[in-house]
Write an enzyme that holds these catalytic residues in place. Structure first.
Site, PDB file in Angstrom:
ATOM      1  N   LYS A   4      43.799  38.644  51.490  1.00  0.00           N
ATOM      2  CA  LYS A   4      44.322  39.356  50.323  1.00  0.00           C
ATOM      3  C   LYS A   4      44.235  40.888  50.479  1.00  0.00           C
ATOM      4  O   LYS A   4      43.696  41.374  51.462  1.00  0.00           O
ATOM      5  CB  LYS A   4      43.586  38.882  49.065  1.00  0.00           C
ATOM      6  CG  LYS A   4      43.678  37.360  48.840  1.00  0.00           C
ATOM      7  CD  LYS A   4      45.077  36.900  48.461  1.00  0.00           C
ATOM      8  CE  LYS A   4      45.317  35.416  48.653  1.00  0.00           C
ATOM      9  NZ  LYS A   4      44.752  34.533  47.655  1.00  0.00           N
TER      10      LYS A   4
HETATM   11  C1  LIG Z   1      44.514  33.093  47.139  1.00  0.00           C
HETATM   12  C2  LIG Z   1      45.048  32.678  45.835  1.00  0.00           C
HETATM   13  C3  LIG Z   1      44.225  32.186  44.820  1.00  0.00           C
HETATM   14  C4  LIG Z   1      42.792  31.801  45.034  1.00  0.00           C
HETATM   15  O1  LIG Z   1      41.978  32.807  45.467  1.00  0.00           O
HETATM   16  P1  LIG Z   1      40.512  32.438  45.994  1.00  0.00           P
HETATM   17  O2  LIG Z   1      39.800  33.763  45.935  1.00  0.00           O
HETATM   18  O3  LIG Z   1      40.670  31.942  47.392  1.00  0.00           O
HETATM   19  O4  LIG Z   1      39.929  31.438  45.096  1.00  0.00           O
HETATM   20  C5  LIG Z   1      44.773  31.965  43.570  1.00  0.00           C
HETATM   21  N1  LIG Z   1      46.077  32.165  43.334  1.00  0.00           N
HETATM   22  C6  LIG Z   1      46.908  32.604  44.302  1.00  0.00           C
HETATM   23  C7  LIG Z   1      48.361  32.837  43.962  1.00  0.00           C
HETATM   24  C8  LIG Z   1      46.430  32.852  45.585  1.00  0.00           C
HETATM   25  O5  LIG Z   1      47.273  33.244  46.553  1.00  0.00           O
END
Ligand SMILES: *Cc1c(COP(=O)(O)O)cnc(C)c1O
Length: 400
Positions: free
Chosen positions: A203
């Site tokens: 991310k």
């Molecule tokens: C990565 C992601 C999540 C979850 O994030 P985590 O920190 O891994 O729990 C939720 N929604 C979307 C759209 C994502 O891409």
């Protein structure tokens, strides 16, 4: 001519600076490795950054979404509307409560839940009884809407919030892709009732695993803080040091100082990360603009795209090859891609447990056959960038 890269280029990789490594090392040397002063610092600095009154750090965005739904008191008599084009994290948390997920279609351009697709979903699957919005299928009460800022292009928050006000829905934004993103001069992080960010490895910024909830609701924030750590009430004043009270069956969702140390430095560097991703995205847009059968993402004219992902669509009737072939050809020369996302209603779990009608999601279905995400991350070298550009132009371009 297509040349194979010496090393595999994944679609995303984290950028970890020596400063970040040093900050983490200091925490490791300090002896305080779980939730402590670094988490507090990260929360304050993050809240400042996105202009939110309150930020609460957790160990994933999934945990954050779960805690937000818990804080609004979601039950098995409730339903929540969200986008059919998202990661399962967004919908699974609804299922934790045995509540009903109601899915919207997406717009054909950015593949977002929009005021239009939200209203269409409400008209088709819900009834307004004058006081509450009710699911036609289950008679459950729709309590919330969860917009997803897919790829980092921001949803029309003004339009969504207007519909939410009309039907008394709480707005919980999945901002896993939307850091740092701006919608109409206001950062994502202080639009809805709750906004949840992800610091997963791929991310915008990372803490390895991690997440952040921002909100303006003081008492809900207290509940979230309590529930992220075993339901322990920390406000037992004038008691001996060993005393604490468990007032709920809470969760183990706290962030550690090791993660927060990484987060604090990533946050400082986030603007540079964003600038580099934006530069690559703009270069892609420029270089690919004359290719036939490729639909390119648009920049966010109303705000600031986080450029978390560079999603394109391939029209197999016009392009030199279809999406699946392009993915294979790129893999062949060591260029990775990904797909965001397989529609939620296509997954076996959701097929087994809910009666989604595939025909209710024409744009989601269309997108699923055509989309792929090209490599885009701050640590890409200009060689990486040019490798992607040359390969895509070679594979989809005119000539030969
Ligand atoms: C990565 C992601 C999540 C979850 O994030 P985590 O920190 O891994 O729990 C939720 N929604 C979307 C759209 C994502 O891409």
């Amino acid at each position: 001519m297509l040349t194979t890269r010496k090393t595999f280029l994944p679609f995303a990789l984290p950028s970890i600076s020596e400063d970040a490594i040093e900050e983490v090392a200091q925490v490791l040397r300090s002896g305080w490795v779980t939730s402590g002063p670094k988490v507090k610092q990260f929360e304050m600095e993050f809240a400042d950054f996105v202009n939110a009154p309150i930020a609460i750090a957790v160990n994933s965005a999934t945990a954050g979404l779960h805690l937000a739904l818990e804080a609004i008191g979601l039950t098995d008599a409730d339903a929540v509307i969200t986008s059919s084009i998202t990661f399962t994290a967004t919908t699974e948390v609804i299922c934790y409560f045995h509540a009903e997920p109601i899915l919207t279609d997406v717009d054909p351009i950015n593949n977002l839940l929009t005021p239009k697709t939200l209203q269409e979903t409400i008209d088709r699957f819900c009834i307004w009884n004058g006081k509450a919005l009710i699911s036609k299928a289950t008679a459950k009460q729709v309590r919330a809407v969860m917009p997803v800022h897919l790829a980092g292009f921001t949803c029309d928050m003004e339009g969504i919030m207007e519909i939410a006000r009309k039907y008394k829905l709480i707005v919980i934004e999945d901002a896993a892709h939307a850091f740092p993103a701006v919608h109409k001069n206001q950062m994502i992080g202080n639009w809805g009732d709750y906004t949840v960010f992800s610091f997963y490895a791929t991310k915008g910024i990372t803490t390895g695993e991690g997440g952040m909830i921002t909100t303006k609701h003081q008492s809900a924030a207290e509940r979230i803080r309590k529930m992220r750590l075993h339901g322990i009430n920390r406000d037992a004043f004038n008691r001996p040091g060993w005393y604490y009270e468990v007032v709920e069956a809470g969760f183990k969702y706290n962030m550690t100082d090791i993660q927060a140390a990484l987060g604090v430095v990533q946050l400082k560097e986030s603007h540079l990360f964003w600038e580099r991703r934006t530069q690559i995205a703009k270069h892609y847009l420029e270089e690919f603009k004359d290719l036939k059968g490729i639909k390119l993402p648009c920049d966010d004219a109303d705000g600031q795209h986080s450029w978390h992902l560079f999603r394109i669509e391939i029209d197999p009737t016009v392009a030199k090859m279809g999406r699946d072939t392009l993915v294979e050809e790129l893999k062949e020369i060591n260029i990775g891609t990904s797909l965001h996302f397989i529609p939620i209603f296509e997954h076996p779990y959701y097929k087994k447990n809910f009666q989604f009608e595939k025909s209710a999601f024409p744009n989601a279905n269309e997108m699923y056959n055509k989309t792929l995400s090209l490599p885009l991350f701050a640590g890409m070298s200009s060689q990486d960038e040019n490798d992607v550009i040359n390969a895509v132009k070679e594979l989809l371009g005119e000539g030969d």
